[in-house]
Design a protein around this motif. Structure first.
Motif, PDB file in Angstrom:
ATOM      1  N   ASN A  80      -1.402   5.043  -4.389  1.00  0.00           N
ATOM      2  CA  ASN A  80      -2.265   5.856  -5.253  1.00  0.00           C
ATOM      3  C   ASN A  80      -1.695   7.263  -5.456  1.00  0.00           C
ATOM      4  OD1 ASN A  80      -2.829   6.758  -2.684  1.00  0.00           O
ATOM      5  ND2 ASN A  80      -5.048   6.698  -2.922  1.00  0.00           N
ATOM      6  N   GLU A  81      -0.944   7.780  -4.495  1.00  0.00           N
ATOM      7  CA  GLU A  81      -0.279   9.072  -4.668  1.00  0.00           C
ATOM      8  C   GLU A  81       0.858   8.941  -5.685  1.00  0.00           C
ATOM      9  OE1 GLU A  81       0.851  13.162  -3.948  1.00  0.00           O
ATOM     10  OE2 GLU A  81      -0.986  12.010  -3.940  1.00  0.00           O
ATOM     11  N   ALA A  90       0.894   6.849  -8.136  1.00  0.00           N
ATOM     12  CA  ALA A  90       0.226   6.736  -9.451  1.00  0.00           C
ATOM     13  C   ALA A  90      -0.216   8.115  -9.932  1.00  0.00           C
ATOM     14  CB  ALA A  90      -0.968   5.799  -9.341  1.00  0.00           C
ATOM     15  N   ARG A  91      -0.696   8.951  -9.018  1.00  0.00           N
ATOM     16  CA  ARG A  91      -1.077  10.326  -9.382  1.00  0.00           C
ATOM     17  C   ARG A  91       0.128  11.104  -9.881  1.00  0.00           C
ATOM     18  NH1 ARG A  91      -0.618  15.375  -7.919  1.00  0.00           N
ATOM     19  NH2 ARG A  91       0.591  14.906  -6.064  1.00  0.00           N
ATOM     20  N   ASN A 129       0.809  -1.216   0.000  1.00  0.00           N
ATOM     21  CA  ASN A 129       0.000   0.000   0.000  1.00  0.00           C
ATOM     22  C   ASN A 129       0.842   1.266   0.000  1.00  0.00           C
ATOM     23  OD1 ASN A 129      -2.435  -1.388   0.068  1.00  0.00           O
ATOM     24  ND2 ASN A 129      -2.313  -1.629   2.274  1.00  0.00           N
TER      25      ASN A 129
END
Length: 61
Positions: free
Chosen positions: A50-51, A53-54, A6
């Motif tokens: 997810n950060e 990926a951003r 994660n």
């Protein structure tokens, strides 16, 4: 980069997202400025996947 974890540490983000083109010190500056969302666990700075990926998609603003 996409795995079952994660979080990535700052060095992994620096190498995978920025291809090692920015310094470790500049990564810390971006975190401090809030341009990279991160959490601190003890002395370690962790970036949510997810950060990362951003950052890949949008870059640092």
């Amino acid at each position: 980069m996409m795995n079952s974890r994660n979080f990535l540490d700052l060095e992994e983000v620096r190498m995978e997202v920025f291809s090692g083109k920015i310094s470790r010190a500049y990564c810390y500056v971006l975190v401090k400025q809030g341009k990279i969302k991160a959490i601190r666990v003890g002395r370690k700075i962790l970036i949510p996947v997810n950060e990362a990926a951003r950052l890949l998609a949008e870059g640092v603003n």
